[in-house]
Design a protein around this motif. Structure first.
Motif, PDB file in Angstrom:
ATOM      1  N   LEU A 260       0.813  -1.207   0.000  1.00 37.36           N
ATOM      2  CA  LEU A 260       0.000   0.000   0.000  1.00 37.36           C
ATOM      3  C   LEU A 260       0.851   1.262   0.000  1.00 37.36           C
ATOM      4  CD1 LEU A 260      -2.704  -1.060   2.620  1.00 37.36           C
ATOM      5  CD2 LEU A 260      -2.791  -1.277   0.134  1.00 37.36           C
ATOM      6  N   ASN A 261       1.912   1.266   0.782  1.00 33.53           N
ATOM      7  CA  ASN A 261       2.781   2.427   0.933  1.00 33.53           C
ATOM      8  C   ASN A 261       4.147   1.925   1.394  1.00 33.53           C
ATOM      9  OD1 ASN A 261       2.638   2.230   3.955  1.00 33.53           O
ATOM     10  ND2 ASN A 261       0.491   2.778   3.577  1.00 33.53           N
ATOM     11  N   PRO A 262       5.128   2.785   1.539  1.00 41.49           N
ATOM     12  CA  PRO A 262       6.474   2.296   1.906  1.00 41.49           C
ATOM     13  C   PRO A 262       6.526   1.539   3.227  1.00 41.49           C
ATOM     14  CG  PRO A 262       6.591   4.537   1.075  1.00 41.49           C
ATOM     15  CD  PRO A 262       5.134   4.210   1.212  1.00 41.49           C
ATOM     16  N   GLN A 263       5.582   1.769   4.106  1.00 44.64           N
ATOM     17  CA  GLN A 263       5.634   1.126   5.419  1.00 44.64           C
ATOM     18  C   GLN A 263       4.650  -0.030   5.584  1.00 44.64           C
ATOM     19  OE1 GLN A 263       5.162   4.678   5.268  1.00 44.64           O
ATOM     20  NE2 GLN A 263       7.400   4.875   5.266  1.00 44.64           N
ATOM     21  N   GLU A 264       3.692  -0.176   4.699  1.00 45.66           N
ATOM     22  CA  GLU A 264       2.582  -1.087   4.989  1.00 45.66           C
ATOM     23  C   GLU A 264       2.241  -1.960   3.786  1.00 45.66           C
ATOM     24  OE1 GLU A 264      -1.740  -0.713   7.288  1.00 45.66           O
ATOM     25  OE2 GLU A 264      -0.870   1.013   6.265  1.00 45.66           O
ATOM     26  N   SER A 265       2.115  -3.251   4.045  1.00 47.38           N
ATOM     27  CA  SER A 265       1.626  -4.195   3.037  1.00 47.38           C
ATOM     28  C   SER A 265       0.329  -4.810   3.547  1.00 47.38           C
ATOM     29  CB  SER A 265       2.654  -5.284   2.744  1.00 47.38           C
ATOM     30  OG  SER A 265       2.873  -6.078   3.898  1.00 47.38           O
ATOM     31  N   LEU A 266      -0.363  -5.461   2.647  1.00 46.45           N
ATOM     32  CA  LEU A 266      -1.688  -5.972   2.989  1.00 46.45           C
ATOM     33  C   LEU A 266      -1.860  -7.354   2.391  1.00 46.45           C
ATOM     34  CD1 LEU A 266      -4.582  -5.250   4.117  1.00 46.45           C
ATOM     35  CD2 LEU A 266      -5.115  -4.548   1.777  1.00 46.45           C
ATOM     36  N   GLU A 267      -2.114  -8.339   3.240  1.00 45.85           N
ATOM     37  CA  GLU A 267      -2.488  -9.646   2.715  1.00 45.85           C
ATOM     38  C   GLU A 267      -3.962  -9.624   2.336  1.00 45.85           C
ATOM     39  OE1 GLU A 267      -1.522 -12.994   5.070  1.00 45.85           O
ATOM     40  OE2 GLU A 267       0.636 -12.609   5.055  1.00 45.85           O
ATOM     41  N   ILE A 268      -4.303 -10.467   1.398  1.00 50.03           N
ATOM     42  CA  ILE A 268      -5.648 -10.454   0.850  1.00 50.03           C
ATOM     43  C   ILE A 268      -6.703 -10.690   1.939  1.00 50.03           C
ATOM     44  CG2 ILE A 268      -7.178 -11.588  -0.794  1.00 50.03           C
ATOM     45  CD1 ILE A 268      -4.997  -9.839  -1.988  1.00 50.03           C
ATOM     46  N   ALA A 269      -6.374 -11.552   2.904  1.00 49.51           N
ATOM     47  CA  ALA A 269      -7.358 -11.897   3.935  1.00 49.51           C
ATOM     48  C   ALA A 269      -7.601 -10.762   4.924  1.00 49.51           C
ATOM     49  CB  ALA A 269      -6.898 -13.142   4.695  1.00 49.51           C
ATOM     50  N   ASP A 270      -6.721  -9.737   4.907  1.00 46.11           N
ATOM     51  CA  ASP A 270      -6.804  -8.708   5.943  1.00 46.11           C
ATOM     52  C   ASP A 270      -8.050  -7.842   5.840  1.00 46.11           C
ATOM     53  OD1 ASP A 270      -4.437  -9.610   6.982  1.00 46.11           O
ATOM     54  OD2 ASP A 270      -3.185  -8.118   5.975  1.00 46.11           O
ATOM     55  N   LEU A 271      -8.629  -7.743   4.646  1.00 47.60           N
ATOM     56  CA  LEU A 271      -9.836  -6.938   4.468  1.00 47.60           C
ATOM     57  C   LEU A 271     -10.984  -7.782   3.931  1.00 47.60           C
ATOM     58  CD1 LEU A 271      -8.412  -3.596   2.985  1.00 47.60           C
ATOM     59  CD2 LEU A 271      -9.176  -4.034   5.316  1.00 47.60           C
ATOM     60  N   SER A 272     -11.013  -9.043   4.319  1.00 46.44           N
ATOM     61  CA  SER A 272     -12.012  -9.957   3.756  1.00 46.44           C
ATOM     62  C   SER A 272     -13.437  -9.501   4.064  1.00 46.44           C
ATOM     63  CB  SER A 272     -11.791 -11.379   4.281  1.00 46.44           C
ATOM     64  OG  SER A 272     -11.871 -11.410   5.697  1.00 46.44           O
ATOM     65  N   TYR A 273     -13.688  -9.026   5.291  1.00 47.88           N
ATOM     66  CA  TYR A 273     -15.042  -8.590   5.637  1.00 47.88           C
ATOM     67  C   TYR A 273     -15.444  -7.353   4.831  1.00 47.88           C
ATOM     68  CZ  TYR A 273     -14.586 -11.768   9.607  1.00 47.88           C
ATOM     69  OH  TYR A 273     -14.401 -12.875  10.391  1.00 47.88           O
ATOM     70  N   GLY A 274     -14.485  -6.463   4.638  1.00 51.58           N
ATOM     71  CA  GLY A 274     -14.775  -5.260   3.874  1.00 51.58           C
ATOM     72  C   GLY A 274     -15.114  -5.564   2.427  1.00 51.58           C
ATOM     73  N   PHE A 275     -14.366  -6.475   1.821  1.00 48.44           N
ATOM     74  CA  PHE A 275     -14.646  -6.826   0.433  1.00 48.44           C
ATOM     75  C   PHE A 275     -15.966  -7.581   0.315  1.00 48.44           C
ATOM     76  CE2 PHE A 275     -10.230  -5.742  -0.483  1.00 48.44           C
ATOM     77  CZ  PHE A 275     -10.344  -5.187  -1.739  1.00 48.44           C
ATOM     78  N   GLN A 276     -16.268  -8.432   1.264  1.00 49.32           N
ATOM     79  CA  GLN A 276     -17.554  -9.126   1.226  1.00 49.32           C
ATOM     80  C   GLN A 276     -18.709  -8.129   1.332  1.00 49.32           C
ATOM     81  OE1 GLN A 276     -17.557 -12.268   4.168  1.00 49.32           O
ATOM     82  NE2 GLN A 276     -15.622 -13.068   3.428  1.00 49.32           N
ATOM     83  N   GLU A 277     -18.541  -7.102   2.146  1.00 48.55           N
ATOM     84  CA  GLU A 277     -19.559  -6.065   2.258  1.00 48.55           C
ATOM     85  C   GLU A 277     -19.677  -5.301   0.944  1.00 48.55           C
ATOM     86  OE1 GLU A 277     -22.514  -3.592   3.755  1.00 48.55           O
ATOM     87  OE2 GLU A 277     -21.711  -5.493   4.521  1.00 48.55           O
ATOM     88  N   ALA A 278     -18.545  -5.032   0.289  1.00 42.21           N
ATOM     89  CA  ALA A 278     -18.571  -4.322  -0.990  1.00 42.21           C
ATOM     90  C   ALA A 278     -19.311  -5.130  -2.049  1.00 42.21           C
ATOM     91  CB  ALA A 278     -17.144  -4.021  -1.450  1.00 42.21           C
TER      92      ALA A 278
END
Length: 645
Positions: A260-278
């Motif tokens: 996402l940015n120089p300090q932070e990465s994101l695994e796919i599962a980390d926002l699973s609830y958010g994507f399901q809501e989307a």
């Protein structure tokens, strides 16, 4: 209005390395039941499996290695094993000619060996079937459903069928289809796009942003090198049609990660609830214009995003940018989704003098059964469901049709019974005549429903006989006299004949019910197939039974999943069997049948075996012969292990 298109599904069950694939071909139109179902086989090919891995890992990645960047450092690391969207200042060809030529040669050899594999005799007849049934000028939706990772890395666009049929584009999906639930779409004036521009070290996402800004009828919101909380808030607070990501991404093992940015990465599962809501709010398409997207698709199914575009491998900036601009330009101007992807992908061939295999990189991952998607459908959407209401189409199962033709005379005998019944029941005769005269009180379908319900009441009423089939049979036959295609009456008569051991008659009525799009009749027919030693045929039919399910049929949904597990177990497809049985047990935890089947799986942990065996022994029904057999087998296993349930 969205034009209809042909739907072709290839289900590959197995693996490329060891056992090969059982192949199930289905040909239909849009959301209808398949009109043609054919089985075939692709043999194991460990050499091809090794070759496809070698090509991407040892030939393709090595020419991009000098441009692979470590997320922790801006220094070049030629030994890095992390694949990213990369930005070479020169073409791959100018970097190292020997490696470049070796990659081109590897690609040609892989394509040749892949085509030879598809020429296997037991698959070639499926190929011929496609060419006989489909016209070259028709749009074709070709979905390959398989869980073997090597299959997604093979160049299916080079299959001679895909090359000759120019209006098709391959998509991939899981072997087990899922039901995608979305909110009812509403007409709107703009397509809503959430564009996430991730960590931009040594790549140029400004071109992506500039093009997205000028899309027609689009409302694009940009998140530039955002924090995780910002993305999560947007997923929960707003509704989106498309989500776009550009930046660095990678796959570690089977897990996809985006930066996402120089300090932070994101695994796919980390926002699973958010994507399901989307998805519930209407999210239909995700575009990951970043590297090594096959790791990302592992969780797309969990998110239930209907459609995604990902990149197979390392993708240079110029390739990523040209694909995005070409795809969205055509898609936003009215071309279908599949046509837009194919044309944009094929246009990348012009870059292969500098970037080999560029046209191999974009792929579609499809987590739904219907891919009729256009730009206009976001604005004035067509209300379709993944498991849509299916028109009355009879599947091409020749033997079943023959069964119906050979046993049609059964219905004719119902007339004599009706005459006798009317003579014996003059009062009911008067009521019947009055009802028919009034017309608006009872129509013929209502009468059929009434008589079918009377038959069901006979069965459910306590009696001094085990099964009061004689009187019930008369009611069911009366129902069919008024409506010869009444699906529930056919199911009930099928159950009766099944209980009496008259399998051919049972099969006739189950098939009639199935062809009237009844999930119960379809499931019972599949059960007969398994009992008759035809588990592969049952597996094909059961996939159709799932599509016929209605929302208020929890027991039938359980029974279908249980029978799918049973069929897979009979075919020794143990991984698939476990999946289906887990699904059945989640639906009905205290039903013994699925537990009995689960207890028969090899290599089941001792503690798990004990749990399933206990529930099996305590809860299995004694009315079905197969369940009695399963219980006996589990009891034998318990005795052999010296365990008392």
């Amino acid at each position: 209005m969205v034009a209809s298109n042909n739907r072709v599904v290839l289900k590959l069950d197995g693996d490329l390395d060891g056992q090969g694939f059982k192949v199930f071909l289905e040909i239909g139109v849009d959301g209808q039941l398949p009109q043609i179902e054919v089985m075939g086989y692709l043999p194991a090919n460990p050499q091809l499996a090794q070759q496809v891995r070698h090509h991407w890992r040892d030939r393709y990645r090595t020419i991009g290695a000098p441009y692979i960047r470590s997320p922790e450092s801006s220094e070049t690391d030629t030994d890095a094993e992390i694949p990213y969207r990369i930005k070479p200042k020169k073409s791959f060809a100018s970097h190292h000619e020997t490696r470049f030529v070796a990659c081109q040669t590897s690609a040609r050899q892989l394509a040749q060996n892949f085509r030879q594999w598809l020429a296997s005799p037991e698959f070639y007849r499926l190929d011929l079937c496609l060419r006989e049934e489909l016209a070259k000028d028709e749009e074709i939706e070709l979905l390959i459903r398989c869980d073997d990772g090597d299959i997604k890395k093979l160049p299916w666009h080079l299959w001679s069928f895909c090359q000759r049929y120019s209006r098709t584009e391959v998509s991939f999906g899981s072997l087990v289809a899922t039901r995608v639930k979305t909110s009812q779409p509403k007409p709107k004036s703009q397509v809503k796009i959430l564009a996430i521009l991730g960590h931009g070290d040594n790549i140029d996402t400004s071109c992506d942003r500039q093009f997205l800004t000028h899309l027609p009828h689009a409302n694009v919101e940009f998140l530039v090198e955002p924090k995780r909380q910002e993305i999560n808030a947007k997923l929960w607070q707003d509704s989106w049609d498309i989500i776009f990501f550009a930046g660095h991404s990678q796959t570690i093992g089977d897990t996809g990660k985006i930066y996402l940015n120089p300090q932070e990465s994101l695994e796919i599962a980390d926002l699973s609830y958010g994507f399901q809501e989307a998805v519930k709010r209407g999210l239909t398409l995700a575009i990951f214009n970043s590297c090594d997207g096959l790791g990302l698709v592992q969780k797309i199914e969990d998110w239930q995003i209907p459609i995604a575009i990902v990149m197979r491998e390392l993708v240079p900036d110029r390739v990523a940018q040209q694909f995005l601009t070409s795809f969205l330009a055509q898609f936003s101007q009215g071309d279908s989704f599949r046509t837009s992807v194919r044309r944009a992908r094929e246009q990348l061939q012009g870059l292969e003098g500098e970037f080999p295999c560029a046209s191999w990189l974009p792929i579609i991952y499809q987590n739904c059964l219907d891919l009729r998607l256009t730009w206009q459908s976001f604005l004035t959407p067509v209300a379709t469901e993944v498991f849509a209401k299916i028109p009355e189409v009879q599947p091409a199962i020749t033997s079943d049709l023959a069964d119906i033709k050979n046993s049609d005379n059964q219905t004719n005998n119902q007339t004599n019974f009706l005459g006798n019944w009317l003579k014996e029941n003059p009062i009911k005769l008067g009521i019947l005549i009055a009802s028919l005269m009034l017309g608006q009180v009872w129509g013929l379908p209502s009468l059929a429903n009434y008589f079918n319900q009377q038959g069901q009441a006979e069965i459910e009423t306590p009696s001094d006989v085990e099964r009061p089939w004689v009187r019930a049979k008369r009611w069911f036959q009366l129902a069919l006299w008024f409506d010869r295609n009444h699906p529930a009456a056919h199911v009930n008569l099928g159950n009766m004949y099944d209980d009496l051991g008259q399998v051919d008659k049972a099969k006739h009525h189950y098939t009639r019910s199935y062809h009237r799009l009844n999930a119960v009749g379809c499931n019972n027919l599949s059960r007969l197939y398994i009992r008759q030693g035809q588990p592969e045929r049952a597996s094909i039919t059961l996939m159709q039974c799932q599509r016929l399910l209605k929302t208020n049929q929890p027991w039938t949904e359980y029974s279908i999943a249980k029978n799918q597990g049973w069929a897979a177990l009979e075919q020794q497809s143990y991984r698939l069997a476990r999946h289906y049985l887990d699904t059945a047990i989640d639906l009905e935890p205290n039903e013994g049948a699925a537990h009995c089947l689960m207890a028969q799986l090899p290599d089941l942990e001792e503690s798990q075996f004990a749990i399933h065996a206990e529930i099996c022994i305590d809860n299995v029904r004694d009315t079905l012969p197969e369940e009695v057999q399963w219980k006996a087998r589990v009891q034998d296993q318990l005795d052999a292990r010296g365990v008392k349930p």
